[in-house]
Write a protein that holds these residues in place. Structure first.
Motif, PDB file in Angstrom:
ATOM      1  N   PRO A1201       4.716  33.852  20.387  1.00  0.00           N
ATOM      2  CA  PRO A1201       3.793  34.964  20.658  1.00  0.00           C
ATOM      3  C   PRO A1201       3.771  35.964  19.509  1.00  0.00           C
ATOM      4  CG  PRO A1201       5.795  35.187  21.957  1.00  0.00           C
ATOM      5  CD  PRO A1201       5.870  33.827  21.327  1.00  0.00           C
ATOM      6  N   ALA A1202       2.618  36.641  19.347  1.00  0.00           N
ATOM      7  CA  ALA A1202       2.453  37.607  18.252  1.00  0.00           C
ATOM      8  C   ALA A1202       3.229  38.868  18.558  1.00  0.00           C
ATOM      9  CB  ALA A1202       0.981  37.934  18.056  1.00  0.00           C
ATOM     10  N   PRO A1203       4.143  39.264  17.670  1.00  0.00           N
ATOM     11  CA  PRO A1203       4.892  40.500  17.907  1.00  0.00           C
ATOM     12  C   PRO A1203       4.172  41.685  17.252  1.00  0.00           C
ATOM     13  CG  PRO A1203       5.820  39.352  16.043  1.00  0.00           C
ATOM     14  CD  PRO A1203       4.628  38.536  16.498  1.00  0.00           C
ATOM     15  N   GLY A1204       4.643  42.870  17.596  1.00  0.00           N
ATOM     16  CA  GLY A1204       4.252  44.074  16.893  1.00  0.00           C
ATOM     17  C   GLY A1204       2.752  44.303  16.852  1.00  0.00           C
ATOM     18  N   PRO A1205       2.306  45.153  15.886  1.00  0.00           N
ATOM     19  CA  PRO A1205       0.872  45.442  15.751  1.00  0.00           C
ATOM     20  C   PRO A1205       0.094  44.169  15.432  1.00  0.00           C
ATOM     21  CG  PRO A1205       2.191  47.007  14.495  1.00  0.00           C
ATOM     22  CD  PRO A1205       3.125  45.925  14.930  1.00  0.00           C
ATOM     23  N   SER A1206      -1.033  44.007  16.105  1.00  0.00           N
ATOM     24  CA  SER A1206      -1.821  42.789  15.920  1.00  0.00           C
ATOM     25  C   SER A1206      -2.367  42.671  14.503  1.00  0.00           C
ATOM     26  CB  SER A1206      -2.968  42.765  16.946  1.00  0.00           C
ATOM     27  OG  SER A1206      -3.752  43.944  16.813  1.00  0.00           O
ATOM     28  N   TRP A1207      -2.766  43.793  13.906  1.00  0.00           N
ATOM     29  CA  TRP A1207      -3.301  43.709  12.537  1.00  0.00           C
ATOM     30  C   TRP A1207      -2.244  43.240  11.559  1.00  0.00           C
ATOM     31  CZ3 TRP A1207      -0.950  46.616   8.847  1.00  0.00           C
ATOM     32  CH2 TRP A1207      -0.183  47.732   9.266  1.00  0.00           C
ATOM     33  N   LEU A1208      -0.942  43.606  11.831  1.00  0.00           N
ATOM     34  CA  LEU A1208       0.129  43.163  10.971  1.00  0.00           C
ATOM     35  C   LEU A1208       0.335  41.652  11.082  1.00  0.00           C
ATOM     36  CD1 LEU A1208       2.004  44.659   9.011  1.00  0.00           C
ATOM     37  CD2 LEU A1208       3.728  44.723  10.813  1.00  0.00           C
ATOM     38  N   CYS A1209       0.267  41.159  12.302  1.00  0.00           N
ATOM     39  CA  CYS A1209       0.383  39.715  12.502  1.00  0.00           C
ATOM     40  C   CYS A1209      -0.816  38.988  11.884  1.00  0.00           C
ATOM     41  CB  CYS A1209       0.469  39.399  14.000  1.00  0.00           C
ATOM     42  SG  CYS A1209       1.967  40.031  14.776  1.00  0.00           S
ATOM     43  N   ALA A1210      -1.993  39.611  11.995  1.00  0.00           N
ATOM     44  CA  ALA A1210      -3.176  38.992  11.406  1.00  0.00           C
ATOM     45  C   ALA A1210      -3.035  38.907   9.891  1.00  0.00           C
ATOM     46  CB  ALA A1210      -4.422  39.788  11.781  1.00  0.00           C
ATOM     47  N   GLU A1292     -14.175  55.787   8.627  1.00  0.00           N
ATOM     48  CA  GLU A1292     -12.902  56.514   8.629  1.00  0.00           C
ATOM     49  C   GLU A1292     -12.662  57.212   9.959  1.00  0.00           C
ATOM     50  OE1 GLU A1292     -10.515  56.646   6.536  1.00  0.00           O
ATOM     51  OE2 GLU A1292     -11.371  55.530   4.871  1.00  0.00           O
ATOM     52  N   ALA A1293     -13.755  57.586  10.637  1.00  0.00           N
ATOM     53  CA  ALA A1293     -13.623  58.289  11.917  1.00  0.00           C
ATOM     54  C   ALA A1293     -13.550  57.330  13.090  1.00  0.00           C
ATOM     55  CB  ALA A1293     -14.798  59.254  12.088  1.00  0.00           C
ATOM     56  N   ASP A1294     -13.380  56.070  12.792  1.00  0.00           N
ATOM     57  CA  ASP A1294     -13.396  55.045  13.833  1.00  0.00           C
ATOM     58  C   ASP A1294     -12.063  55.031  14.578  1.00  0.00           C
ATOM     59  OD1 ASP A1294     -14.316  53.012  15.352  1.00  0.00           O
ATOM     60  OD2 ASP A1294     -15.045  51.815  13.668  1.00  0.00           O
ATOM     61  N   VAL A1295     -11.932  54.072  15.464  1.00  0.00           N
ATOM     62  CA  VAL A1295     -10.692  53.873  16.227  1.00  0.00           C
ATOM     63  C   VAL A1295      -9.568  53.582  15.256  1.00  0.00           C
ATOM     64  CG1 VAL A1295     -11.901  53.085  18.286  1.00  0.00           C
ATOM     65  CG2 VAL A1295     -11.309  51.458  16.500  1.00  0.00           C
ATOM     66  N   PRO A1296      -8.294  53.717  15.658  1.00  0.00           N
ATOM     67  CA  PRO A1296      -7.174  53.467  14.728  1.00  0.00           C
ATOM     68  C   PRO A1296      -7.243  52.138  14.002  1.00  0.00           C
ATOM     69  CG  PRO A1296      -6.370  54.473  16.746  1.00  0.00           C
ATOM     70  CD  PRO A1296      -7.825  54.214  16.962  1.00  0.00           C
ATOM     71  N   LEU A1297      -7.720  51.080  14.713  1.00  0.00           N
ATOM     72  CA  LEU A1297      -7.810  49.794  14.036  1.00  0.00           C
ATOM     73  C   LEU A1297      -8.777  49.872  12.854  1.00  0.00           C
ATOM     74  CD1 LEU A1297      -7.146  46.809  13.843  1.00  0.00           C
ATOM     75  CD2 LEU A1297      -9.044  46.349  15.423  1.00  0.00           C
ATOM     76  N   GLY A1298      -9.900  50.557  13.026  1.00  0.00           N
ATOM     77  CA  GLY A1298     -10.864  50.679  11.941  1.00  0.00           C
ATOM     78  C   GLY A1298     -10.284  51.408  10.748  1.00  0.00           C
ATOM     79  N   ARG A1299      -9.569  52.511  11.004  1.00  0.00           N
ATOM     80  CA  ARG A1299      -8.971  53.251   9.890  1.00  0.00           C
ATOM     81  C   ARG A1299      -7.915  52.415   9.183  1.00  0.00           C
ATOM     82  NH1 ARG A1299      -9.143  57.444  13.779  1.00  0.00           N
ATOM     83  NH2 ARG A1299      -6.910  57.209  14.206  1.00  0.00           N
ATOM     84  N   THR A1300      -7.154  51.635   9.967  1.00  0.00           N
ATOM     85  CA  THR A1300      -6.122  50.803   9.358  1.00  0.00           C
ATOM     86  C   THR A1300      -6.735  49.727   8.477  1.00  0.00           C
ATOM     87  OG1 THR A1300      -4.657  51.182  11.258  1.00  0.00           O
ATOM     88  CG2 THR A1300      -4.185  49.284   9.843  1.00  0.00           C
TER      89      THR A1300
END
Length: 1436
Positions: A1201-1210, A1292-1300
């Protein structure tokens, strides 16, 4: 004086009448005539006149009868022939004898005495047996005359001597009268010369006699003889008498011998007498009397001025036979160099007493009131321009006044005088006055010209120019045609009529404007060069420009179009002269080939040239032999004349009496140089054109080098000769005039090229005299810096032109021991010479010397002489060390230390910008090459530490120090180090650019000093709270430098910023890693601050990252610094977790970079952590480890299973896919069924960035493979019904995923998302997308941005860098936009009603970007809003 009855009257009595005595005659007349007192007075005056005219005292004495024994022989009484002379005779005895004789004769004793003394004087003058002409007495004659004059003085004292009768007796035998005898009568107060001259009624005869004797006297002075001093005394007293008599008062001048002698001398000059002739020598002697200092103690200033003004008037008005038209045609023959030396010398003497304003005013008065000799007037103007220091301003003011008067009263006399004066001044070269072309264009080539005030003024100007046309020389007509006066459009016919007239005159002279050379010098007043000769000069200049720039000169390209006749008929034949072609193509062959490729050479002409070159080898030996014999002879005669002029100049250096002649001799050198180089030796009519030369490979033609060496050698020899007699401040302006002569004939490029060869390439071989001479030459070049062009050196060429002093400074590097020794010698000589020469003018000192040269002197003194590092115990008030430098054996060390102790130098260094600052020292020290340094490694380290910690660190910032601030010292060092690493100088010494900081050889030790100071700062206490917000000094330097760069997406701006960032990164890597992370604060929780580094990554490094990650070196450096800093905190694990948690939101790129390099990074992190703690890795580091393991587990059969933040796993999964190199990942993507949507969206974003990277970077994975990966992930998203459109709507003003996600991609790749969007067009599921309300909005937004990128040219980089054939559906930007447009036009009619909610805003923002798409959208939107309009009409 005697009574009026002392003369005999004529008697009309016939023969046979008894002679009556003199007394009876008088008594008879008195008895017969009784007159009134008035009548008696008239009779007496008449009798006196009669007697003076007819008296013959000798005959009268003969008539007196008496026994011989009763008549004493008066001649024996005063005869001086005997050896005893009259020594035994007392004055009373002589007087008694004369009285007795006078009584017997019945004449006044004064008359008799005067006659007897005059007879004695004549016998003395006639006693000389030398052949005539004679003006001086022999010693024996002087002795006899002295005795006679004593008798005359005694007779005068007894009132027994008549001066008037004595003078008359002398004039009866004037042919025997010697000038020295007359002078001695004057000196002994027997008879003054004015009294003698006035006693003769025939003035003309007096003038002739006096002028003849003055000429003979001058000849005697010039001939070596034992009586020269007497002759000079005679001449001086005579001149003084003339001046006092004629110019004591301003009420006119008497006609005596001085003006006549001046006229005779002018006649001799006009006759062209040889210099050795007696008349020439006499004139030279006479002109020497016009010495103001000689008579200033005797005559008043006003008397001298009246004398000199009268003399100048006499010169200017002597034989005014030339007309103005003659002056217009002939004035170029009357330049200073061609003016007779006697006349130019006289002008200079007259200029000493008269101020410049008085001189110009007197010239103007003479020209307005009298007829003048134009040759003398214009030669006077030339002398004025050459010899007066402010002549340019003086002449400009005079000409301005003349023009103003001419246009006010339409005065042709003032107009022609203005033109003649300007042309005459321009003949002397641009060093003293601008060229005629420059003046004419500046005066009449703008709307501010005096001619543009009215039509009448224009008519007056063109009428004047038209009247001059028949007499004009061709050069001035060319100037008027090519630089015509500015004329309003409605009066254009005035100009065209004149141009037609001038061209007609040129045609009559067989001169064509069309055949003028490409670079012909319009500022020269000489004869127009023939096209064949000018073409050869054009070829040489074109080759010179081509060698420096590597491009075909613009003048050639323009001539090939606009002046095709000259280009084809003259220039190309001169360029294509057959020759033996070199094995390696030279600059001439490269230029020919460039013109051929540009179709600027006719094929037939080129073929003929190649064929002729192929057969030229057979004739080469014969031609070479002939050329070797003929060519040098062409230049030998002018060179010999130049050498002779230089020898005369040198001979005058050591003669103080010849110092006033130096300016004239320098002008003669300038004229000879002109002859050697030809009238059009330079090829630019723009005198301020910058000089271009190559420092690395300076080249000169053989003749140029020979002439330059001759001039430079002469300058050095003259300087040494002059310095042996007087210090520089008492040598006069000869050096200034000499340097102006060097640069006045457009010879400056050759001089600077030779200086480059000598100083930059042959410096160690220069002797002491060479160094001294070249240093003084550099000082005087700097003195004229405002009049000289700037220098562009290359390759590589600097961004700006260098003034002459800075250019010379650039030729003297301090990188090696020999170069530093030359720089020290040169700077010591230059500074010493300047302080001696211009000690009273700080402004001149500042302009003559480059601040860089003064700072190099200080730098080398500190570096080479430990005694210079100590504060001076006392300043040396002695004179500057110039004389010791001129000795045969120069002790440079002693001279430099002597200069270092001088008070004048200390005062000079107090001026702004001249003291060596900390930054200056760093810039010089960093260029030192250790392998050729004069200091050993230990000495160099000691010197650097002394300079930093003992000298510059405590120095006040106002004087270039650091105020004791170590951080400020580090900041400046980093700034200088980065500048040097990006400069061209840092790459001249090493071929390895992978070493730290570009492998700069000179920076190793300096960087070590930076590391020491940085470590000192890191080990010190933490800064106080008020200093913390400023951040680390290192990142402050980076931020300031990066902000100064141009922001833009063009390739040049990006490469410049990338180079700067590379230097920043290398600097960081060379310093301790803990500098990236600040120490945690004392309060809890203890979190290290990485704000500065995060900002650098997010704002700069991110834009040059690749595929969502930084390079390994900077990533590992950060994590090393993080662990080192956390290890010093109370809870290392907590500190690391807090820092990495902040990193997820503030700088996610560091985490994805760690995932990319985890395989090599993990072992080092484990090892470092185990040194300080036995606990496991911090939790946040374990998350990175788990994300890496998850990505690796997706590819094998089993998936965790994917751990931690999904963007990090991606991100970890994206890197794993990149490394796997598989063709398809659909199976692996199927294993992610249980994962969240955020993982798939993030993975799709990373794949898009990978696709764009493959387009932009050739070294990345292939574009086809990257496109397949994106297509697989897109298909997975579409199958799972996951909305992926938000990837193209990130802000930049998007949800945290967008800013990341935006923080993980470079800005230019985010801008290129429209390219990725439409690259995936074939893989879209249109039916599924139609259900997405936002799809039309996203597709339209991407299309509009794609068109904007294309218009801005930003899409070109993709197709330029991408591999050929790797874009299967879009071969170029136009194809991509065309496919996108067709897709939209097909999509719009199918979109549901809700898709058009925000389309209007998009269209309003984009404007009329695509009218067809906009019309389709508006039509479809209108149909949605009003359904009735969309129904088909029912026609049946």
């Amino acid at each position: 004086m005697s009574a009026p009855g002392a003369r005999v009257a004529a008697s009309d009595q016939g023969p046979g009448v008894r002679r009556r005595a003199w007394a009876e005659l008088l008594e008879g007349r008195v008895e017969r005539q009784k007159l009134s007192p008035e009548g008696e007075q008239k009779v007496r005056e008449s009798a006196v006149r009669l007697l003076r005219s007819h008296l013959n005292l000798n005959d009268l004495i003969l008539e007196v009868e008496g026994p011989p024994c009763d008549q004493p022989c008066l001649r024996q009484l005063i005869d001086c022939d005997g050896p005893e002379a009259h020594t035994n005779l007392s004055s009373s005895l002589i007087g008694s004898a004369l009285r007795d004789q006078a009584t017997r004769l019945g004449v006044p004793v004064a008359v008799l005495s005067s006659q007897v003394v005059a007879s004695g004087l004549m016998r003395i003058c006639e006693a000389d047996t030398r052949p005539p002409p004679k003006v001086l007495l022999t010693p024996e004659q002087r002795k006899k005359l002295s005795s006679l004059l004593e008798i005359a003085q005694n007779l005068l004292a007894q009132n027994m001597f008549s001066r008037l009768y004595f003078c008359q007796e002398l004039w009866k035998a004037q042919n025997s009268l010697l000038l020295e005898a007359v002078w001695r009568l004057h000196v002994q107060n027997v008879v003054s010369i004015p009294e003698l001259l006035e006693s003769r009624a025939d003035t003309q005869a007096v003038v002739v006699w006096l002028c003849k004797d003055l000429g003979l006297l001058c000849e005697q002075i010039e001939v070596p003889c034992p009586h020269a001093e007497v002759a000079r005394a005679v001449l001086a007293d005579l001149v003084q008498m003339f001046v006092l008599r004629g110019f004591q008062k301003s009420d006119g001048v008497r006609g005596d011998g001085a003006p006549a002698q001046m006229a005779q001398t002018l006649e001799a000059m006009a006759a062209g007498l040889p210099e050795g002739s007696p008349a020439y020598k006499a004139g030279s002697c006479w002109f020497s009397v016009f010495s103001g200092p000689m008579y200033q103690s005797i005559l008043s200033a006003e008397t001298l001025k009246r004398w000199f003004c009268h003399t100048l008037t006499q010169i200017l008005t002597h034989k005014p036979v030339l007309k103005v038209s003659d002056a217009v045609q002939m004035q170029r023959e009357w330049s200073f160099a061609r003016t007779p030396a006697l006349l130019s010398g006289l002008y200079r003497r007259l200029f000493v007493i008269l101020s410049p304003e008085e001189l110009v005013g007197h010239l103007q008065d003479v020209l307005e009131t009298q007829e003048v000799n134009w040759r003398h007037v214009l030669s006077c103007v030339s002398t004025l321009v050459i010899c007066l220091p402010d002549a340019q301003q003086l002449v400009n003011g005079w000409v301005t006044r003349l023009l103003a008067r001419a246009f006010e009263s339409w005065d042709l006399d003032s107009m022609v005088l203005a033109f003649l004066v300007v042309r005459q001044a321009a003949l002397e070269g641009p060093a003293v006055f601008p060229s005629y072309a420059t003046w004419f264009q500046a005066t009449f080539g703008s709307t501010r010209g005096i001619h543009s005030c009215s039509k009448k003024a224009l008519v007056f100007l063109f009428k004047f120019l038209s009247d001059l046309v028949p007499f004009e020389v061709p050069r001035y007509l060319q100037v008027h045609i090519l630089h015509p006066p500015l004329v309003p459009g409605k009066y254009r016919t005035l100009l065209t009529d004149y141009v037609v007239l001038a061209k007609t005159r040129l045609a009559d002279l067989k001169i064509s404007i069309e055949n003028m050379g490409l670079y012909e010098d319009l500022s020269s007043a000489g004869d127009v060069t023939q096209p064949q000769s000018q073409a050869s000069q054009d070829v040489e200049k074109a080759l010179s420009v081509f060698e420096h720039t590597g491009k075909v000169p613009v003048a050639i390209l323009e001539a090939s179009i606009f002046r095709r006749s000259y280009y084809l008929s003259h220039f190309l034949p001169a360029l294509l002269t057959p020759r033996v072609l070199p094995r390696a193509p030279d600059s001439r062959e490269a230029l020919i080939e460039s013109l051929r490729r540009a179709d600027k050479i006719p094929p037939a002409l080129y073929s003929a040239y190649r064929q002729a070159c192929s057969t030229a080898g057979q004739k080469q030996p014969e031609d070479a032999a002939q050329g070797g014999e003929v060519e040098p002879s062409c230049a030998e005669e002018p060179l010999d004349l130049l050498m002779a002029a230089l020898q005369e100049l040198r001979a005058s250096m050591t003669d103080p009496t010849q110092h006033d002649e130096l300016s004239a001799q320098v002008a003669m050198v300038s004229e000879r140089l002109h002859s050697v180089l030809g009238l059009s030796e330079d090829v630019s009519s723009d005198e301020a054109a910058p000089v271009q030369l190559s420092v690395q490979a300076p080249k000169l033609q053989p003749l140029e080098q020979r002439v330059v060496d001759l001039l430079l050698t002469s300058f050095c020899q003259n300087l040494m000769a002059a310095s042996s007699v007087a210090p520089p401040d008492r040598q006069g302006p000869w050096a200034t005039h000499f340097v102006r002569a060097l640069c006045g004939h457009r010879f400056l490029p050759a001089v600077l090229t030779r200086l480059c060869q000598l100083l930059h390439h042959q410096g160690p071989s220069l002797s002491a005299s060479h160094v001294l001479g070249l240093a003084a030459l550099a000082v005087h070049l700097g003195e004229s810096r405002s009049e000289l062009p700037k220098v562009h050196v290359g390759p590589p060429a600097p961004a700006r032109g260098l003034p002459i002093p800075e250019f010379i400074d650039s030729l003297l590097p301090c990188t090696a021991q020999q170069a530093s020794a030359l720089c020290l010698k040169f700077s010591t000589a230059a500074i010493s010479y300047s302080l001696c020469k211009f000690s009273q003018s700080h402004e001149l000192l500042h302009s003559c010397l480059s601040p860089g040269l003064i700072k190099k002197f200080q730098f080398l003194m500190f570096r080479w002489f430990p005694e210079a590092r100590d504060p001076p115990s006392q300043e040396d008030p002695a004179s500057l060390p110039w004389r010791p430098l001129c000795l045969p054996s120069v002790d440079w060390r002693r001279a430099a230390l002597c200069l270092w102790k001088q008070r004048a130098l200390k005062e000079l260094l107090k001026q702004e910008g001249l003291q060596l600052t900390y930054r200056d020292w760093l810039q010089l020290e960093i260029e030192i090459q250790p392998e050729v340094d004069s200091l050993s490694d230990t000495e160099r380290q000691d010197f650097q530490q002394w300079a930093i910690h003992q000298h510059f660190l405590p120095m006040p910032s106002a004087t270039g120090g650091c105020d004791g601030d170590l951080e400020a010292a580090c900041t400046t060092l980093v700034d200088v180090l980065m500048d040097f690493c990006q400069s061209s100088r840092s790459h001249h010494h090493s071929e390895n650019s992978d070493l730290v900081l570009s492998g700069c050889k000179g920076n190793r030790d300096i960087f070590s000093r930076l590391q020491e100071m940085a470590a000192d700062l890191e080990q010190g206490p933490a800064p106080l709270g008020h200093a913390a917000p400023h951040g680390h000094f290192l990142f402050g330097v980076f931020r300031r430098r990066l902000q100064a760069l141009t922001h833009g997406w063009d390739m040049a701006s990006r490469l410049q910023r990338q180079r700067e960032l590379l230097t920043c990164k290398r600097t960081l890597l060379g310093l301790p890693p803990s500098m990236l992370v600040s120490s945690p604060r004392a309060e809890q929780p203890a979190a290290p601050s990485c704000t500065d580094f995060f900002h650098l990554v997010n704002s700069e490094l991110r834009n040059f990252s690749h595929d969502g990650a930084l390079t390994h070196d900077i990533t590992a450096h950060f994590f090393r610094g993080l662990l080192n800093t956390c290890a010093r905190s109370r809870d290392p694990s907590l500190a690391a977790d807090l820092a990495l948690t902040a990193c997820q939101t503030q700088c996610p790129l560091l985490l994805t970079s760690a995932l990319l390099w985890w395989s090599s990074l993990e072992p080092e992190l484990h090892c470092r952590w185990r040194r300080w703690s036995q606990s496991p890795l911090p939790a946040e580091l374990r998350k990175l480890q788990e994300a890496h393991l998850f990505a690796e587990s997706v590819l094998p059969p089993h998936t965790s299973p994917a751990p931690g933040p999904s963007w990090l796993c991606a991100a970890a999964l994206h890197f794993a896919i990149q490394r796997a190199r598989k063709e398809s990942f659909r199976q692996e993507l199927g294993k992610l069924d249980g994962q969240g949507e955020e993982l798939f969206v993030s993975l799709f974003f990373f794949s898009l960035m990978g696709l764009l990277s493959s387009y932009l970077t050739p070294q990345a994975i292939g574009s086809l493979r990257a496109l397949d990966i994106c297509a697989d992930i897109l298909g997975c998203l579409q199958r799972r019904r996951i909305s992926w459109l938000l990837v193209f709507q990130l802000t930049e003003a998007d949800v945290p995923l967008g800013r990341t996600l935006l923080g993980l991609a470079p800005d230019h790749q985010v801008r290129l998302l429209p390219v990725a969007f439409y690259s995936l067009l074939p893989y879209f599921d249109e039916d599924a997308l139609l259900t997405e309300d936002a799809f039309l909005h996203v597709a339209l937004n991407m299309y509009l941005k794609l068109v904007g990128l294309f218009v801005a040219g930003e899409t070109g980089a993709i197709w330029t860098v991408a591999h050929d054939g790797e874009l299967p559906t879009q071969g170029d930007p136009v194809s991509l936009i065309t496919n996108a447009r067709l897709f939209l036009l097909q999509l719009i009619p199918r979109c549901p009603e809700r898709s058009f909610l925000h389309v209007a805003e998009l269209l309003a923002e984009s404007g009329d970007c695509d009218p067809e798409v906009s019309a389709a959208l508006l039509s479809r939107r209108q149909a949605v809003l009003d359904p009735d309009l969309s129904q088909e009409p029912q026609l049946f």
